[in-house]
Scaffold this motif. Sequence first.
Motif, PDB file in Angstrom:
ATOM      1  N   HIS A 174      -5.808   2.944   4.020  1.00  0.00           N
ATOM      2  CA  HIS A 174      -5.826   2.088   1.770  1.00  0.00           C
ATOM      3  C   HIS A 174      -5.766   0.556   2.239  1.00  0.00           C
ATOM      4  O   HIS A 174      -5.791   0.532   0.796  1.00  0.00           O
ATOM      5  CB  HIS A 174      -5.115   2.662   0.912  1.00  0.00           C
ATOM      6  CG  HIS A 174      -5.736   4.245   1.090  1.00  0.00           C
ATOM      7  ND1 HIS A 174      -4.543   5.985   1.668  1.00  0.00           N
ATOM      8  CD2 HIS A 174      -6.740   5.504  -0.164  1.00  0.00           C
ATOM      9  CE1 HIS A 174      -5.363   6.854   1.626  1.00  0.00           C
ATOM     10  NE2 HIS A 174      -6.499   6.438   0.223  1.00  0.00           N
ATOM     11  N   THR A 188       0.726  -0.952   0.182  1.00  0.00           N
ATOM     12  CA  THR A 188       0.209  -0.018  -0.010  1.00  0.00           C
ATOM     13  C   THR A 188       1.021   1.539  -0.157  1.00  0.00           C
ATOM     14  O   THR A 188       0.877   2.233  -0.777  1.00  0.00           O
ATOM     15  CB  THR A 188      -1.007   0.058   1.559  1.00  0.00           C
ATOM     16  OG1 THR A 188      -1.503  -1.416   1.024  1.00  0.00           O
ATOM     17  CG2 THR A 188      -2.280   0.782   1.566  1.00  0.00           C
ATOM     18  N   ILE A 197      -2.533   4.864  -6.138  1.00  0.00           N
ATOM     19  CA  ILE A 197      -3.901   4.589  -5.547  1.00  0.00           C
ATOM     20  C   ILE A 197      -3.665   6.469  -5.578  1.00  0.00           C
ATOM     21  O   ILE A 197      -2.622   6.941  -5.634  1.00  0.00           O
ATOM     22  CB  ILE A 197      -3.333   4.601  -4.000  1.00  0.00           C
ATOM     23  CG1 ILE A 197      -3.410   2.888  -3.761  1.00  0.00           C
ATOM     24  CG2 ILE A 197      -4.660   5.035  -3.700  1.00  0.00           C
ATOM     25  CD1 ILE A 197      -3.172   3.353  -2.602  1.00  0.00           C
ATOM     26  N   GLY A 219      -8.412   8.040  -3.722  1.00  0.00           N
ATOM     27  CA  GLY A 219      -8.410   6.425  -3.409  1.00  0.00           C
ATOM     28  C   GLY A 219      -7.855   5.597  -4.460  1.00  0.00           C
ATOM     29  O   GLY A 219      -8.668   4.281  -3.787  1.00  0.00           O
TER      30      GLY A 219
END
Length: 228
Positions: free
Chosen positions: A99, A44, A53, A57
């Motif tokens: 996220h 992430t 990302i 988001g």
Amino acid sequence: MNIPDIIIAIDGYSSTGKSTLAKLIAEQYSFLYLDSGAMYRGVTLHALETGIINEEGKIDETRLKTALETLDLDFKIDGTYIGERRVEQDIRTLEVSSHVSPVSAIPFVRNFVDEKLHAFGLRKRIVMDGRDIGTTVFPDAEVKIFMTASPEVRAQRRFDEMKMKGQEPVMEEVMKNLLERDYIDSHREVSPLSRAADAYVLDNSDMTLHEETVWFQGLCQGKFGILE
Ligand code: DC
């Protein structure tokens, strides 16, 4: 007390103290501790830093898949690394926490992480924590623990932890993030968070860490007998 060369799988909701207990067990019994969530957090972090990302988001899955082909994510003795960079702090921000659940719900991300985790399981004497260790990663783990605690207790723990790290958390946001992650983690299609049928449940809402270790000793004594 000695315990045999086994795999200990600790699963459960966010902020139930899985890693705290896992680290202590590892220390007490000379096991290697592995934090599977750190792998999802590493993916992430990389996705956030490279714009995979976006600001809203949204995850660009095509780019993420390509990125994983060369992403050098690893556990070393002093934490999680991307290449030569130690990312142990950077993977634990609220931004990454916000996220990580959708990223970890993507099947090819789970395959990428599972492959790494399995390699560690080739050696025994490991304690690994996560969401699907006892159900999917190591379904044959000799000891499985499923940890839970009330959302209020968990949010307070996360809040205190963030303060200690010098961050400025807002309780409502911490609680919101926690509940969102609970929901996504337990409702995703692939390997959702769920208790393995043979896992021992540990609700530590009202327990001290010492009481948890006594509970674990009792579990091992029952399972393996008193060895020393
Ligand atoms: O344990 P943690 O909060 O650091 O985990 C971060 C996220 O990674 C969590 O929201 C769900 C995901 N995760 C997972 O899906 N499977 C695991 N075995 C470990 C973590």
